[in-house]
Design a protein around this motif. Structure first.
Motif, PDB file in Angstrom:
ATOM      1  N   VAL A 169     -15.168   5.953   0.945  1.00 41.64           N
ATOM      2  CA  VAL A 169     -14.053   6.337   1.817  1.00 41.64           C
ATOM      3  C   VAL A 169     -14.571   6.855   3.149  1.00 41.64           C
ATOM      4  CG1 VAL A 169     -12.171   7.990   2.100  1.00 41.64           C
ATOM      5  CG2 VAL A 169     -12.440   6.785  -0.066  1.00 41.64           C
ATOM      6  N   SER A 170     -15.655   7.629   3.134  1.00 45.66           N
ATOM      7  CA  SER A 170     -16.226   8.163   4.374  1.00 45.66           C
ATOM      8  C   SER A 170     -16.719   7.038   5.278  1.00 45.66           C
ATOM      9  CB  SER A 170     -17.381   9.117   4.046  1.00 45.66           C
ATOM     10  OG  SER A 170     -16.943  10.190   3.237  1.00 45.66           O
ATOM     11  N   VAL A 171     -17.417   6.068   4.699  1.00 43.34           N
ATOM     12  CA  VAL A 171     -17.916   4.942   5.496  1.00 43.34           C
ATOM     13  C   VAL A 171     -16.762   4.116   6.047  1.00 43.34           C
ATOM     14  CG1 VAL A 171     -19.255   2.802   5.403  1.00 43.34           C
ATOM     15  CG2 VAL A 171     -20.087   4.841   4.228  1.00 43.34           C
ATOM     16  N   ALA A 172     -15.769   3.840   5.183  1.00 42.49           N
ATOM     17  CA  ALA A 172     -14.632   3.035   5.623  1.00 42.49           C
ATOM     18  C   ALA A 172     -13.818   3.746   6.699  1.00 42.49           C
ATOM     19  CB  ALA A 172     -13.741   2.710   4.420  1.00 42.49           C
ATOM     20  N   ALA A 173     -13.646   5.058   6.563  1.00 47.64           N
ATOM     21  CA  ALA A 173     -12.898   5.817   7.567  1.00 47.64           C
ATOM     22  C   ALA A 173     -13.656   5.869   8.889  1.00 47.64           C
ATOM     23  CB  ALA A 173     -12.623   7.227   7.054  1.00 47.64           C
ATOM     24  N   SER A 178     -10.652  -2.506   7.783  1.00 47.04           N
ATOM     25  CA  SER A 178     -10.793  -3.956   7.917  1.00 47.04           C
ATOM     26  C   SER A 178     -11.461  -4.485   6.655  1.00 47.04           C
ATOM     27  CB  SER A 178     -11.628  -4.342   9.147  1.00 47.04           C
ATOM     28  OG  SER A 178     -12.984  -3.974   8.967  1.00 47.04           O
ATOM     29  N   LEU A 179     -11.443  -5.795   6.487  1.00 52.53           N
ATOM     30  CA  LEU A 179     -12.072  -6.393   5.312  1.00 52.53           C
ATOM     31  C   LEU A 179     -13.586  -6.234   5.365  1.00 52.53           C
ATOM     32  CD1 LEU A 179     -11.171  -7.957   2.783  1.00 52.53           C
ATOM     33  CD2 LEU A 179     -11.684 -10.064   4.015  1.00 52.53           C
ATOM     34  N   PHE A 257      -6.168   0.044  -1.670  1.00 52.50           N
ATOM     35  CA  PHE A 257      -5.040   0.854  -2.134  1.00 52.50           C
ATOM     36  C   PHE A 257      -4.872   2.105  -1.269  1.00 52.50           C
ATOM     37  CE2 PHE A 257      -3.482   4.354  -4.806  1.00 52.50           C
ATOM     38  CZ  PHE A 257      -2.254   3.834  -5.183  1.00 52.50           C
ATOM     39  N   LEU A 258      -5.976   2.645  -0.773  1.00 50.63           N
ATOM     40  CA  LEU A 258      -5.933   3.845   0.074  1.00 50.63           C
ATOM     41  C   LEU A 258      -5.638   3.510   1.535  1.00 50.63           C
ATOM     42  CD1 LEU A 258      -8.993   5.782  -1.409  1.00 50.63           C
ATOM     43  CD2 LEU A 258      -6.565   6.258  -1.787  1.00 50.63           C
ATOM     44  N   GLY A 259      -5.435   2.239   1.825  1.00 50.74           N
ATOM     45  CA  GLY A 259      -5.108   1.849   3.192  1.00 50.74           C
ATOM     46  C   GLY A 259      -6.303   1.622   4.081  1.00 50.74           C
ATOM     47  N   LEU A 260      -7.500   1.472   3.498  1.00 49.60           N
ATOM     48  CA  LEU A 260      -8.710   1.280   4.290  1.00 49.60           C
ATOM     49  C   LEU A 260      -9.178  -0.165   4.295  1.00 49.60           C
ATOM     50  CD1 LEU A 260     -10.614   4.476   3.106  1.00 49.60           C
ATOM     51  CD2 LEU A 260      -9.470   4.123   5.301  1.00 49.60           C
ATOM     52  N   GLY A 261      -8.393  -1.058   3.711  1.00 46.99           N
ATOM     53  CA  GLY A 261      -8.758  -2.462   3.674  1.00 46.99           C
ATOM     54  C   GLY A 261      -8.233  -3.207   4.886  1.00 46.99           C
ATOM     55  N   ASN A 262      -7.876  -4.466   4.688  1.00 48.23           N
ATOM     56  CA  ASN A 262      -7.378  -5.299   5.777  1.00 48.23           C
ATOM     57  C   ASN A 262      -6.066  -4.717   6.302  1.00 48.23           C
ATOM     58  OD1 ASN A 262      -6.547  -7.366   7.492  1.00 48.23           O
ATOM     59  ND2 ASN A 262      -7.376  -8.964   6.175  1.00 48.23           N
ATOM     60  N   THR A 275      -1.127  -2.312  -3.558  1.00 53.65           N
ATOM     61  CA  THR A 275      -0.639  -1.179  -2.777  1.00 53.65           C
ATOM     62  C   THR A 275       0.803  -1.389  -2.333  1.00 53.65           C
ATOM     63  OG1 THR A 275      -2.883  -0.797  -1.960  1.00 53.65           O
ATOM     64  CG2 THR A 275      -1.095   0.246  -0.757  1.00 53.65           C
ATOM     65  N   ASP A 276       1.097  -2.581  -1.811  1.00 57.87           N
ATOM     66  CA  ASP A 276       2.461  -2.875  -1.367  1.00 57.87           C
ATOM     67  C   ASP A 276       3.446  -2.841  -2.522  1.00 57.87           C
ATOM     68  OD1 ASP A 276       1.586  -3.160   1.205  1.00 57.87           O
ATOM     69  OD2 ASP A 276       1.466  -5.351   1.144  1.00 57.87           O
ATOM     70  N   ALA A 277       3.018  -3.329  -3.677  1.00 52.13           N
ATOM     71  CA  ALA A 277       3.935  -3.421  -4.816  1.00 52.13           C
ATOM     72  C   ALA A 277       4.277  -2.053  -5.396  1.00 52.13           C
ATOM     73  CB  ALA A 277       3.330  -4.309  -5.897  1.00 52.13           C
ATOM     74  N   LEU A 278       3.371  -1.094  -5.275  1.00 53.16           N
ATOM     75  CA  LEU A 278       3.621   0.224  -5.859  1.00 53.16           C
ATOM     76  C   LEU A 278       4.795   0.935  -5.207  1.00 53.16           C
ATOM     77  CD1 LEU A 278       0.034   1.627  -6.497  1.00 53.16           C
ATOM     78  CD2 LEU A 278       1.733   0.948  -8.184  1.00 53.16           C
ATOM     79  N   THR A 279       5.065   0.634  -3.944  1.00 55.81           N
ATOM     80  CA  THR A 279       6.206   1.261  -3.277  1.00 55.81           C
ATOM     81  C   THR A 279       7.531   0.696  -3.769  1.00 55.81           C
ATOM     82  OG1 THR A 279       6.087  -0.334  -1.461  1.00 55.81           O
ATOM     83  CG2 THR A 279       4.830   1.713  -1.232  1.00 55.81           C
ATOM     84  N   ARG A 280       7.485  -0.380  -4.516  1.00 57.68           N
ATOM     85  CA  ARG A 280       8.700  -1.007  -5.061  1.00 57.68           C
ATOM     86  C   ARG A 280       8.590  -1.158  -6.570  1.00 57.68           C
ATOM     87  NH1 ARG A 280       6.945  -2.492  -0.283  1.00 57.68           N
ATOM     88  NH2 ARG A 280       8.451  -2.609   1.429  1.00 57.68           N
ATOM     89  N   LEU A 281       7.935  -0.195  -7.183  1.00 63.12           N
ATOM     90  CA  LEU A 281       7.663  -0.262  -8.610  1.00 63.12           C
ATOM     91  C   LEU A 281       8.944  -0.253  -9.440  1.00 63.12           C
ATOM     92  CD1 LEU A 281       5.427  -0.341 -10.732  1.00 63.12           C
ATOM     93  CD2 LEU A 281       5.394   2.158 -10.712  1.00 63.12           C
ATOM     94  N   GLU A 282       9.937   0.526  -9.027  1.00 62.71           N
ATOM     95  CA  GLU A 282      11.172   0.622  -9.800  1.00 62.71           C
ATOM     96  C   GLU A 282      12.024  -0.629  -9.662  1.00 62.71           C
ATOM     97  OE1 GLU A 282      13.236   4.113  -8.640  1.00 62.71           O
ATOM     98  OE2 GLU A 282      11.688   5.497  -9.390  1.00 62.71           O
ATOM     99  N   VAL A 283      11.919  -1.304  -8.543  1.00 63.26           N
ATOM    100  CA  VAL A 283      12.738  -2.491  -8.302  1.00 63.26           C
ATOM    101  C   VAL A 283      12.114  -3.741  -8.918  1.00 63.26           C
ATOM    102  CG1 VAL A 283      13.786  -3.952  -6.521  1.00 63.26           C
ATOM    103  CG2 VAL A 283      13.582  -1.474  -6.173  1.00 63.26           C
ATOM    104  N   ALA A 284      10.800  -3.938  -8.692  1.00 60.06           N
ATOM    105  CA  ALA A 284      10.109  -5.149  -9.174  1.00 60.06           C
ATOM    106  C   ALA A 284       8.733  -4.781  -9.702  1.00 60.06           C
ATOM    107  CB  ALA A 284      10.022  -6.183  -8.060  1.00 60.06           C
ATOM    108  N   PRO A 285       8.658  -4.212 -10.916  1.00 61.43           N
ATOM    109  CA  PRO A 285       7.343  -3.827 -11.462  1.00 61.43           C
ATOM    110  C   PRO A 285       6.405  -5.004 -11.681  1.00 61.43           C
ATOM    111  CG  PRO A 285       9.060  -3.678 -13.133  1.00 61.43           C
ATOM    112  CD  PRO A 285       9.761  -3.903 -11.841  1.00 61.43           C
ATOM    113  N   ARG A 286       6.952  -6.218 -11.779  1.00 58.82           N
ATOM    114  CA  ARG A 286       6.107  -7.391 -12.002  1.00 58.82           C
ATOM    115  C   ARG A 286       5.143  -7.616 -10.841  1.00 58.82           C
ATOM    116  NH1 ARG A 286       8.231 -11.011  -8.593  1.00 58.82           N
ATOM    117  NH2 ARG A 286      10.353 -10.569  -7.888  1.00 58.82           N
ATOM    118  N   LEU A 287       5.504  -7.162  -9.637  1.00 54.87           N
ATOM    119  CA  LEU A 287       4.639  -7.370  -8.480  1.00 54.87           C
ATOM    120  C   LEU A 287       3.330  -6.593  -8.595  1.00 54.87           C
ATOM    121  CD1 LEU A 287       7.243  -7.258  -5.562  1.00 54.87           C
ATOM    122  CD2 LEU A 287       6.274  -9.259  -6.699  1.00 54.87           C
TER     123      LEU A 287
END
Length: 319
Positions: A169-173, A178-179, A257-262, A275-287
């Motif tokens: 995390v320290s290096v990525a921050a 980015s990828l 997942f922590l927002g340090l990727g692409n 990461t994107d799917a977790l914000t909509r876990l209750e609506v579409a857990p399949r994602l």
């Protein structure tokens, strides 16, 4: 044992020696490959990885839709908690932006494989460079070599002293999301593992009889280290590289997942999709299920193959 029994045993051993006289001996790697082929866990792991690699390489050319296309955005109504699920047209359904989830999962496999391979290769290259220098200096360099080894390993110990995820995390921050940042960060945390492993293996090989014999014949210490000690010390490092590939994929997903990727969420990558799917876990857990299952199965395949290789190359673990 009576003289007669002893004579019979010697005759039996002579017969066996005569039968196998024409057989060629196997090298360490040939024997290890033979053992791996007979290991069911290795076969399962290799099968999983073969499927994963084929999906990553060929899959993007066979997907039914573009992974970034939002042509079906009108079917998604998040205010009403409506995100269309699997159908004959969209096998995995749509995501929250109206993109085909199946196409994104398939294309995301390539990004995940790229991150794992590049990060592991980077850690392996730098780790072997540091570990090889330290191991050669310690095993064959005398007092001055011990000092070089001590200086290098103190740097490695500083990296080991930090928790791996915190270091990543320290290096990525520091470098920015980015990828490429994810690859570098994951590679950095694997450097001390490879360095320590290769150094220990080279020190162990440095006390072998063939090193003593080569030194007595007047072979230069540098040539002994590069031509003999180093090749005989690489087996455990290569096994560790296989195991590290599994953890590299998981750690890359954690950084995403922590927002340090692409930073571009339109580019499919399993960690970002999770990461994107977790914000909509209750609506579409399949994602969350599709990318998570892909990460778990891939890591499981690398782990199975790596453990089988370790068992085949380590005499203490051979069956």
């Amino acid at each position: 044992m009576t003289p007669k029994a002893k004579k019979q045993r010697l005759d039996r051993l002579a017969e066996l020696a005569a039968v196998h006289a024409d057989e060629k001996g196997r090298s360490l790697w040939a024997e290890a490959f033979r053992r791996v082929r007979r290991n069911p866990a290795a076969i399962i792991g290799a099968g999983i990885l073969l499927i994963f690699v084929l999906v990553a390489i060929i899959g993007p050319f066979l997907v039914p839709y573009s992974p970034t296309s939002t042509a079906w955005a009108d079917q998604v109504k998040e205010g009403q908690n409506i995100i269309p699920g699997p159908s004959s047209e969209h096998w995995f359904g749509l995501d929250h932006n109206g993109r085909d989830e199946f196409s994104r999962v398939i294309v995301g496999a390539r990004q995940t494989l790229l991150v794992g391979v590049v990060a592991t290769s980077l850690g392996l290259l730098v780790g072997c460079l540091l570990g090889g220098l330290a191991g050669s200096a310690y095993a064959l360099g005398g007092r001055r070599g011990r000092q070089v080894d001590n200086a290098i390993m103190r740097v490695v110990d500083m990296l080991l002293a930090m928790p791996s995820l915190l270091l990543a995390v320290s290096v990525a921050a520091l470098l920015g999301p980015s990828l490429i940042t994810v690859m570098i960060a994951v590679g950095v945390i694997s450097v001390p593992v490879f360095a320590r492993l290769l150094r220990g293996s080279m020190i162990s090989q440095g006390h072998s009889e063939y090193v003593t014999a080569a030194t007595a014949l007047g072979v230069r210490r540098g040539r002994i280290a590069v031509a003999h000690v180093l090749p005989n010390s690489l087996a455990p490092v290569l096994v560790q590289a296989t195991l590290t590939l599994a953890t590299a994929i998981i750690e890359a997903a954690a950084l995403s997942f922590l927002g340090l990727g692409n930073p571009d969420p339109a580019v499919p990558e399993w960690g970002v999709m999770l990461t994107d799917a977790l914000t909509r876990l209750e609506v579409a857990p399949r994602l969350t299920i599709y990318p998570a299952v892909g990460i778990i199965i891939t890591a499981f395949g690398f782990t199975l193959l790596g453990e089988a290789m370790r068992e085949a190359l380590d005499p203490k673990l051979r069956k």
